[in-house]
Design an enzyme around this catalytic site. Structure first.
Site, PDB file in Angstrom:
ATOM      1  N   ASN A  18       0.881  -1.171   0.000  1.00 32.14           N
ATOM      2  CA  ASN A  18       0.000   0.000   0.000  1.00 32.14           C
ATOM      3  C   ASN A  18       0.917   1.220   0.000  1.00 32.14           C
ATOM      4  OD1 ASN A  18      -1.782   2.041   0.536  1.00 32.14           O
ATOM      5  ND2 ASN A  18      -2.736   1.077   2.319  1.00 32.14           N
ATOM      6  N   ARG A 102      -2.448  -1.989  -3.588  1.00 34.09           N
ATOM      7  CA  ARG A 102      -3.657  -1.192  -3.412  1.00 34.09           C
ATOM      8  C   ARG A 102      -3.536   0.019  -4.341  1.00 34.09           C
ATOM      9  NH1 ARG A 102      -5.054   3.333   0.961  1.00 34.09           N
ATOM     10  NH2 ARG A 102      -7.223   3.608   0.365  1.00 34.09           N
ATOM     11  N   HIS A 191     -12.794   2.984  -0.362  1.00 39.38           N
ATOM     12  CA  HIS A 191     -12.855   1.931   0.658  1.00 39.38           C
ATOM     13  C   HIS A 191     -13.501   0.661   0.103  1.00 39.38           C
ATOM     14  CE1 HIS A 191     -13.090   5.072   4.184  1.00 39.38           C
ATOM     15  NE2 HIS A 191     -11.843   4.719   3.958  1.00 39.38           N
ATOM     16  N   HIS A 219     -18.166   1.701   7.244  1.00 35.31           N
ATOM     17  CA  HIS A 219     -16.715   1.647   7.456  1.00 35.31           C
ATOM     18  C   HIS A 219     -16.328   2.939   8.166  1.00 35.31           C
ATOM     19  CE1 HIS A 219     -12.420   0.801   6.182  1.00 35.31           C
ATOM     20  NE2 HIS A 219     -12.382   2.092   6.523  1.00 35.31           N
ATOM     21  N   LEU A 220     -16.100   2.840   9.473  1.00 35.09           N
ATOM     22  CA  LEU A 220     -15.826   4.033  10.273  1.00 35.09           C
ATOM     23  C   LEU A 220     -14.398   3.992  10.798  1.00 35.09           C
ATOM     24  CD1 LEU A 220     -19.156   4.014  12.367  1.00 35.09           C
ATOM     25  CD2 LEU A 220     -18.753   5.026  10.105  1.00 35.09           C
ATOM     26  N   ASN A 222     -10.556   6.509  10.342  1.00 33.64           N
ATOM     27  CA  ASN A 222     -10.283   7.939  10.322  1.00 33.64           C
ATOM     28  C   ASN A 222     -11.004   8.538   9.116  1.00 33.64           C
ATOM     29  OD1 ASN A 222      -9.138  10.170  11.475  1.00 33.64           O
ATOM     30  ND2 ASN A 222      -7.263  10.002  10.260  1.00 33.64           N
ATOM     31  N   ARG A 252     -12.202  15.192   7.747  1.00 35.07           N
ATOM     32  CA  ARG A 252     -12.964  15.645   6.576  1.00 35.07           C
ATOM     33  C   ARG A 252     -14.395  15.992   6.975  1.00 35.07           C
ATOM     34  NH1 ARG A 252     -11.254  10.525   3.701  1.00 35.07           N
ATOM     35  NH2 ARG A 252      -9.166  10.957   2.942  1.00 35.07           N
ATOM     36  N   ASP A 293      -9.416  11.548  17.146  1.00 30.76           N
ATOM     37  CA  ASP A 293      -9.431  10.160  17.611  1.00 30.76           C
ATOM     38  C   ASP A 293     -10.668   9.943  18.487  1.00 30.76           C
ATOM     39  OD1 ASP A 293      -8.980   7.740  19.099  1.00 30.76           O
ATOM     40  OD2 ASP A 293      -6.884   7.860  18.471  1.00 30.76           O
ATOM     41  N   ARG A 295     -11.415   7.763  20.592  1.00 30.52           N
ATOM     42  CA  ARG A 295     -11.138   7.433  22.008  1.00 30.52           C
ATOM     43  C   ARG A 295     -11.016   8.705  22.835  1.00 30.52           C
ATOM     44  NH1 ARG A 295      -6.568   3.379  19.907  1.00 30.52           N
ATOM     45  NH2 ARG A 295      -6.569   5.085  18.437  1.00 30.52           N
ATOM     46  N   GLY A 341     -11.644   1.065  12.526  1.00 28.52           N
ATOM     47  CA  GLY A 341     -11.231   1.437  13.888  1.00 28.52           C
ATOM     48  C   GLY A 341     -12.362   1.857  14.814  1.00 28.52           C
ATOM     49  N   GLU A 344     -15.406  -0.947  14.781  1.00 25.83           N
ATOM     50  CA  GLU A 344     -15.104  -2.204  15.476  1.00 25.83           C
ATOM     51  C   GLU A 344     -14.955  -2.024  16.987  1.00 25.83           C
ATOM     52  OE1 GLU A 344     -11.626  -3.964  13.565  1.00 25.83           O
ATOM     53  OE2 GLU A 344     -12.487  -3.436  11.626  1.00 25.83           O
ATOM     54  N   ASN A 345     -14.582  -0.803  17.397  1.00 28.32           N
ATOM     55  CA  ASN A 345     -14.204  -0.620  18.810  1.00 28.32           C
ATOM     56  C   ASN A 345     -15.097   0.288  19.635  1.00 28.32           C
ATOM     57  OD1 ASN A 345     -11.594  -2.129  18.837  1.00 28.32           O
ATOM     58  ND2 ASN A 345     -11.113  -0.664  17.225  1.00 28.32           N
ATOM     59  N   GLU A 395      -8.291  -5.313   4.778  1.00 28.60           N
ATOM     60  CA  GLU A 395      -8.086  -4.934   3.375  1.00 28.60           C
ATOM     61  C   GLU A 395      -6.885  -5.649   2.771  1.00 28.60           C
ATOM     62  OE1 GLU A 395      -8.769  -0.947   5.009  1.00 28.60           O
ATOM     63  OE2 GLU A 395      -9.364  -0.386   2.995  1.00 28.60           O
TER      64      GLU A 395
HETATM   65  P1  ADP Z   1      -7.685   4.403   9.014  1.00 33.24           P
HETATM   66  O1  ADP Z   1      -8.969   4.997   8.588  1.00 33.24           O
HETATM   67  O2  ADP Z   1      -6.614   5.405   9.214  1.00 33.24           O
HETATM   68  O3  ADP Z   1      -7.279   3.174   8.227  1.00 33.24           O
HETATM   69  P2  ADP Z   1      -8.633   2.789  11.264  1.00 33.24           P
HETATM   70  O4  ADP Z   1      -9.691   2.070  10.553  1.00 33.24           O
HETATM   71  O5  ADP Z   1      -7.590   2.002  11.957  1.00 33.24           O
HETATM   72  O6  ADP Z   1      -7.895   3.898  10.455  1.00 33.24           O
HETATM   73  O7  ADP Z   1      -9.348   3.715  12.345  1.00 33.24           O
HETATM   74  C1  ADP Z   1      -8.590   4.618  13.120  1.00 33.24           C
HETATM   75  C2  ADP Z   1      -9.515   5.308  14.104  1.00 33.24           C
HETATM   76  O8  ADP Z   1     -10.189   4.310  14.890  1.00 33.24           O
HETATM   77  C3  ADP Z   1      -8.789   6.173  15.105  1.00 33.24           C
HETATM   78  O9  ADP Z   1      -8.648   7.474  14.618  1.00 33.24           O
HETATM   79  C4  ADP Z   1      -9.702   6.125  16.302  1.00 33.24           C
HETATM   80  O10 ADP Z   1     -10.582   7.232  16.221  1.00 33.24           O
HETATM   81  C5  ADP Z   1     -10.530   4.894  16.129  1.00 33.24           C
HETATM   82  N1  ADP Z   1     -10.333   3.902  17.185  1.00 33.24           N
HETATM   83  C6  ADP Z   1      -9.382   2.954  17.279  1.00 33.24           C
HETATM   84  N2  ADP Z   1      -9.533   2.246  18.419  1.00 33.24           N
HETATM   85  C7  ADP Z   1     -10.616   2.747  19.054  1.00 33.24           C
HETATM   86  C8  ADP Z   1     -11.289   2.454  20.273  1.00 33.24           C
HETATM   87  N3  ADP Z   1     -10.877   1.481  21.095  1.00 33.24           N
HETATM   88  N4  ADP Z   1     -12.385   3.189  20.590  1.00 33.24           N
HETATM   89  C9  ADP Z   1     -12.796   4.175  19.784  1.00 33.24           C
HETATM   90  N5  ADP Z   1     -12.205   4.502  18.617  1.00 33.24           N
HETATM   91  C10 ADP Z   1     -11.128   3.806  18.265  1.00 33.24           C
END
Ligand code: ADP
Length: 420
Positions: A18, A102, A191, A219-220, A222, A252, A293, A295, A341, A344-345, A395
């Site tokens: 990538n 990619r 994506h 797909h959530l 960054n 964005r 972020d 978190r 990110g 999933e979290n 991916e």
């Molecule tokens: P990218 O879009 O850069 O590929 P990811 O899919 O890894 O990134 O998502 C990154 C984002 O996921 C981080 O900016 C953060 O906001 C969020 N994230 C990661 N872990 C957690 C978590 N445990 N709780 C909430 N948000 C999280």
């Protein structure tokens, strides 16, 4: 196995690259068992203080950090090759079946994984005006890998490909057709590799045939995008000509009245490039509350920070609008699927996204939603009419799968769905 000793086994490894303008992320995957042999990133290429971070997954060893100067992508790939060779996984290995790249923008012609030849490279370059940040770096990555292993198939897998099934009424903007066509202005979506992988995995999780499954995929990360998937095919997606359209993202804005751009030009004297920078890099969650972020935003919300609360509410409001819109696009929905990110979290995001939508058959079970995990899982109550699922995206594996399927189906170069 009864393979005679003189017989060389068919190669099963795929190196996934990538390539960005100043970084190259990589994974080496063995498709015999889908195991990850190595992963890493070369960063700050051409910026002086470059670095390579390498995870030797096949040996289970510690991550190795290398620091020095990588003048260009050739130097970066040479450094990556050296790290791989140190684990006995050198790029000269006969076990390598393909290098999968990619590529962000494939436009209207490159809609399938494609073995790269000169015509394909030209087409990817022709799309630079609609993907100025990504396609040049992707081309550089491919050329570099070609120099390193000219004998090996280089496969391009496009972020836009999954969305090429969108019907014209979803893909076209309502603007003058001649102007749009002259400048290739239409909705492409991004994506796509993630949306494709997650849709397939979600159908598996539901125990249904993909051809009989309708999904809203969120797909959530960054960057963030939603898609409406009918029978395994994309029918609409929230990103458009560029990844700026749609959901509120880390930096964005997502959807905005286009007149904001003219307004800022007229009243604030901002140039097109300045507004581009504002909307892509200084907006979204970051622009609203100073953090991108999720978190950090949740921590601040819990501590009573009003700006973080408003940013979260705007993010959720937009997400709910897309869930409603795609519900209407699909008519029947089997599941709403969260990935990447945040998806999933972040349990609070999932909960808020579907709160109060019982009329639509949507709800999450508090305990299932709060329980973490790395596996694909359902988080809706057992009797839910519409399921809610968390499906971790992958991916790199999807790029490896598509690349490997292509080279094992038709050995030797020759563009599929070619550049024409
Ligand atoms: P990218 O879009 O850069 O590929 P990811 O899919 O890894 O990134 O998502 C990154 C984002 O996921 C981080 O900016 C953060 O906001 C969020 N994230 C990661 N872990 C957690 C978590 N445990 N709780 C909430 N948000 C999280």
């Amino acid at each position: 196995m009864t393979t005679p000793p003189s017989h060389t086994p068919a190669p099963t490894r795929v190196l996934v690259l990538n390539s960005g303008s100043s970084s190259v992320k990589y994974q080496l995957i063995d498709m015999a068992d889908r195991s990850r042999l190595a992963a890493g990133i070369a960063e700050r290429i051409g910026e002086g203080a470059s670095a390579v971070s390498h995870q030797p997954l096949s040996t289970g060893g510690e991550t190795r950090e290398w620091q020095g100067e990588l003048a260009d992508h050739d130097a970066a790939l040479a450094a990556i090759a050296k790290e791989l060779a140190a684990d006995g996984l050198g790029l000269d290995s006969p076990e390598l079946a393909a290098i999968g790249h990619r590529v962000v923008h494939g436009g209207l012609k490159l809609t399938e994984p494609t073995v790269v030849d000169d015509a394909v490279l030209k087409e990817i370059e022709r799309l630079v005006p609609v993907a100025p940040l990504h396609n040049p770096a992707n081309v550089t990555g491919i050329r570099t890998a070609q120099r390193l292993r000219p004998d090996l198939p280089q496969v391009a897998v496009f972020d836009t490909a999954f969305h090429s099934s969108m019907p014209e009424h979803a893909a076209r903007y309502a603007i003058d057709v001649e102007t749009a066509d002259a400048h290739r202005v239409r909705r492409y979506g991004f994506h796509g590799t993630s949306h494709a992988y997650v849709s397939r995995k979600a159908a598996e999780l539901l125990g249904k045939d993909a051809a009989d499954t309708n999904l809203i995929v969120l797909h959530l990360g960054n960057g963030a995008s939603a898609s409406a998937v009918r029978a395994g095919r994309c029918e609409d997606t929230s990103m458009g000509l560029t990844p700026l359209e749609g959901l509120v993202m880390g930096t964005r804005s997502g959807d905005i009245d286009p007149a904001v751009v003219f307004h800022l030009g007229r009243v604030a004297g901002m140039s097109a490039d300045e507004v581009d920078d504002l909307l892509n890099k200084r907006s979204g969650l970051l622009g609203l509350c100073g953090a991108n972020d999720m978190r950090e935003i949740r921590r601040r919300v819990d501590a009573g920070d009003a700006a973080a609360r408003l940013a979260f509410d705007i993010y959720i409001h937009r997400l709910r609008k897309y869930i409603g819109a795609y519900y209407a696009v699909l008519g029947r929905v089997d599941a709403v699927v969260f990935t990447a990110g945040v998806g999933e979290n972040a349990a609070p995001v999932r909960e808020a996204a579907v709160a109060g939508l019982e009329q639509l058959g949507l709800a999450v079970d508090g305990d299932l939603n709060a329980a973490g995990g790395k596996e694909a899982r359902l988080i809706s109550p057992e009797d839910a009419r519409v399921k809610v699922a968390v499906v971790p995206t992958d991916e790199e594996l999807e790029i490896a799968e598509q690349s490997y399927a292509l080279v094992t189906a038709s050995p030797g170069p020759g563009p599929e769905g070619g550049a024409g």
